[in-house]
Design a protein around this motif. Structure first.
Motif, PDB file in Angstrom:
ATOM      1  N   LEU A  89       3.879  -2.630   9.490  1.00  0.00           N
ATOM      2  CA  LEU A  89       2.744  -1.764   9.793  1.00  0.00           C
ATOM      3  C   LEU A  89       2.784  -0.531   8.903  1.00  0.00           C
ATOM      4  O   LEU A  89       3.852  -0.020   8.589  1.00  0.00           O
ATOM      5  CB  LEU A  89       2.791  -1.311  11.249  1.00  0.00           C
ATOM      6  CG  LEU A  89       2.713  -2.402  12.302  1.00  0.00           C
ATOM      7  CD1 LEU A  89       2.860  -1.805  13.690  1.00  0.00           C
ATOM      8  CD2 LEU A  89       1.405  -3.155  12.192  1.00  0.00           C
ATOM      9  N   TYR A  90       1.602  -0.049   8.549  1.00  0.00           N
ATOM     10  CA  TYR A  90       1.492   1.152   7.740  1.00  0.00           C
ATOM     11  C   TYR A  90       0.365   2.012   8.280  1.00  0.00           C
ATOM     12  O   TYR A  90      -0.678   1.486   8.669  1.00  0.00           O
ATOM     13  CB  TYR A  90       1.175   0.807   6.281  1.00  0.00           C
ATOM     14  CG  TYR A  90       2.240  -0.032   5.635  1.00  0.00           C
ATOM     15  CD1 TYR A  90       3.324   0.565   4.994  1.00  0.00           C
ATOM     16  CD2 TYR A  90       2.184  -1.418   5.674  1.00  0.00           C
ATOM     17  CE1 TYR A  90       4.317  -0.203   4.405  1.00  0.00           C
ATOM     18  CE2 TYR A  90       3.168  -2.193   5.093  1.00  0.00           C
ATOM     19  CZ  TYR A  90       4.232  -1.579   4.465  1.00  0.00           C
ATOM     20  OH  TYR A  90       5.215  -2.340   3.893  1.00  0.00           O
ATOM     21  N   ILE A  91       0.567   3.296   8.288  1.00  0.00           N
ATOM     22  CA  ILE A  91      -0.514   4.240   8.567  1.00  0.00           C
ATOM     23  C   ILE A  91      -0.910   4.816   7.214  1.00  0.00           C
ATOM     24  O   ILE A  91      -0.065   5.336   6.477  1.00  0.00           O
ATOM     25  CB  ILE A  91      -0.058   5.351   9.531  1.00  0.00           C
ATOM     26  CG1 ILE A  91       0.292   4.744  10.885  1.00  0.00           C
ATOM     27  CG2 ILE A  91      -1.147   6.411   9.669  1.00  0.00           C
ATOM     28  CD1 ILE A  91       0.834   5.738  11.886  1.00  0.00           C
ATOM     29  N   LEU A  92      -2.198   4.700   6.896  1.00  0.00           N
ATOM     30  CA  LEU A  92      -2.672   5.132   5.588  1.00  0.00           C
ATOM     31  C   LEU A  92      -3.217   6.549   5.665  1.00  0.00           C
ATOM     32  O   LEU A  92      -3.914   6.921   6.614  1.00  0.00           O
ATOM     33  CB  LEU A  92      -3.761   4.185   5.075  1.00  0.00           C
ATOM     34  CG  LEU A  92      -3.358   2.711   4.946  1.00  0.00           C
ATOM     35  CD1 LEU A  92      -4.541   1.884   4.448  1.00  0.00           C
ATOM     36  CD2 LEU A  92      -2.154   2.547   4.035  1.00  0.00           C
ATOM     37  N   GLY A  93      -2.932   7.322   4.628  1.00  0.00           N
ATOM     38  CA  GLY A  93      -3.479   8.664   4.508  1.00  0.00           C
ATOM     39  C   GLY A  93      -4.897   8.613   3.973  1.00  0.00           C
ATOM     40  O   GLY A  93      -5.428   7.541   3.644  1.00  0.00           O
ATOM     41  N   ASN A  95      -5.930   9.300   1.197  1.00  0.00           N
ATOM     42  CA  ASN A  95      -5.953   8.785  -0.177  1.00  0.00           C
ATOM     43  C   ASN A  95      -5.745   7.268  -0.237  1.00  0.00           C
ATOM     44  O   ASN A  95      -5.710   6.681  -1.300  1.00  0.00           O
ATOM     45  CB  ASN A  95      -4.894   9.482  -1.026  1.00  0.00           C
ATOM     46  CG  ASN A  95      -3.485   9.259  -0.498  1.00  0.00           C
ATOM     47  OD1 ASN A  95      -3.280   8.587   0.521  1.00  0.00           O
ATOM     48  ND2 ASN A  95      -2.510   9.842  -1.169  1.00  0.00           N
ATOM     49  N   GLY A  96      -5.577   6.634   0.942  1.00  0.00           N
ATOM     50  CA  GLY A  96      -5.396   5.185   0.991  1.00  0.00           C
ATOM     51  C   GLY A  96      -3.967   4.733   0.810  1.00  0.00           C
ATOM     52  O   GLY A  96      -3.687   3.542   0.844  1.00  0.00           O
ATOM     53  N   LEU A  97      -3.041   5.656   0.647  1.00  0.00           N
ATOM     54  CA  LEU A  97      -1.633   5.311   0.479  1.00  0.00           C
ATOM     55  C   LEU A  97      -0.888   5.430   1.799  1.00  0.00           C
ATOM     56  O   LEU A  97      -1.220   6.282   2.637  1.00  0.00           O
ATOM     57  CB  LEU A  97      -0.993   6.221  -0.581  1.00  0.00           C
ATOM     58  CG  LEU A  97      -1.583   6.095  -1.990  1.00  0.00           C
ATOM     59  CD1 LEU A  97      -0.960   7.131  -2.914  1.00  0.00           C
ATOM     60  CD2 LEU A  97      -1.397   4.695  -2.537  1.00  0.00           C
ATOM     61  N   PRO A  98       0.141   4.592   1.998  1.00  0.00           N
ATOM     62  CA  PRO A  98       0.901   4.662   3.251  1.00  0.00           C
ATOM     63  C   PRO A  98       1.591   6.015   3.432  1.00  0.00           C
ATOM     64  O   PRO A  98       2.193   6.539   2.497  1.00  0.00           O
ATOM     65  CB  PRO A  98       1.948   3.563   3.105  1.00  0.00           C
ATOM     66  CG  PRO A  98       1.447   2.675   2.018  1.00  0.00           C
ATOM     67  CD  PRO A  98       0.618   3.534   1.111  1.00  0.00           C
ATOM     68  N   ILE A  99       1.465   6.567   4.633  1.00  0.00           N
ATOM     69  CA  ILE A  99       2.203   7.792   4.945  1.00  0.00           C
ATOM     70  C   ILE A  99       3.325   7.516   5.938  1.00  0.00           C
ATOM     71  O   ILE A  99       4.269   8.266   6.029  1.00  0.00           O
ATOM     72  CB  ILE A  99       1.276   8.915   5.474  1.00  0.00           C
ATOM     73  CG1 ILE A  99       0.499   8.465   6.708  1.00  0.00           C
ATOM     74  CG2 ILE A  99       0.331   9.375   4.382  1.00  0.00           C
ATOM     75  CD1 ILE A  99      -0.308   9.557   7.368  1.00  0.00           C
ATOM     76  N   VAL A 100       3.206   6.427   6.685  1.00  0.00           N
ATOM     77  CA  VAL A 100       4.260   5.985   7.607  1.00  0.00           C
ATOM     78  C   VAL A 100       4.315   4.475   7.523  1.00  0.00           C
ATOM     79  O   VAL A 100       3.293   3.806   7.519  1.00  0.00           O
ATOM     80  CB  VAL A 100       3.970   6.429   9.065  1.00  0.00           C
ATOM     81  CG1 VAL A 100       5.050   5.917   9.997  1.00  0.00           C
ATOM     82  CG2 VAL A 100       3.855   7.936   9.172  1.00  0.00           C
ATOM     83  N   SER A 101       5.533   3.924   7.473  1.00  0.00           N
ATOM     84  CA  SER A 101       5.684   2.474   7.417  1.00  0.00           C
ATOM     85  C   SER A 101       6.589   2.022   8.558  1.00  0.00           C
ATOM     86  O   SER A 101       7.170   2.832   9.274  1.00  0.00           O
ATOM     87  CB  SER A 101       6.298   2.043   6.086  1.00  0.00           C
ATOM     88  OG  SER A 101       7.652   2.434   6.034  1.00  0.00           O
TER      89      SER A 101
END
Length: 109
Positions: A89-93, A95-101
């Motif tokens: 799982l990833y939470i995206l910022g 900017n579309g980049l993962p901020i939490v994985s």
């Protein structure tokens, strides 16, 4: 294990149709399919000496999931404690980049 959905638990509670049943051999409950309610699941657990309800979410109609509960972790009613096994799982910022994985699961759950 007894698999349930929240609407059947709601019906059991409101109609009292399961009064007198022996739930003592149930080791845990599995719940999926709809959003759960803390009060109804506390009532359900009370029938079986407060055995846990393990939540499971995502893709249940095809046998897969995203987040789940676990007997190996502390649980909160009507909540999830971990990504489902094999799931990243990833939470995206913004900017579309993962901020939490999943590697930082302690931040997710």
């Amino acid at each position: 294990m007894l698999g349930v959905i929240p609407s059947i638990v709601r019906t059991w509670k409101s109609s009292n149709c399961v009064a007198g049943y022996d739930w003592s051999t149930i080791r845990c409950f599995g719940s999926t399919g709809e959003a759960s309610n803390v009060d109804e699941y506390l009532w359900l657990m009370g029938r079986a000496c407060y055995k846990p309800v393990i939540e499971y979410c995502g893709g249940t109609e095809i046998g897969g999931g995203f987040v789940s509960g676990s007997l190996l972790q502390a649980q909160s009613l009507a909540a999830f404690s971990t990504p489902a096994m094999g799931c990243s799982l990833y939470i995206l910022g913004s900017n579309g980049l993962p901020i939490v994985s999943t590697n930082q699961a302690h931040l997710l759950f």
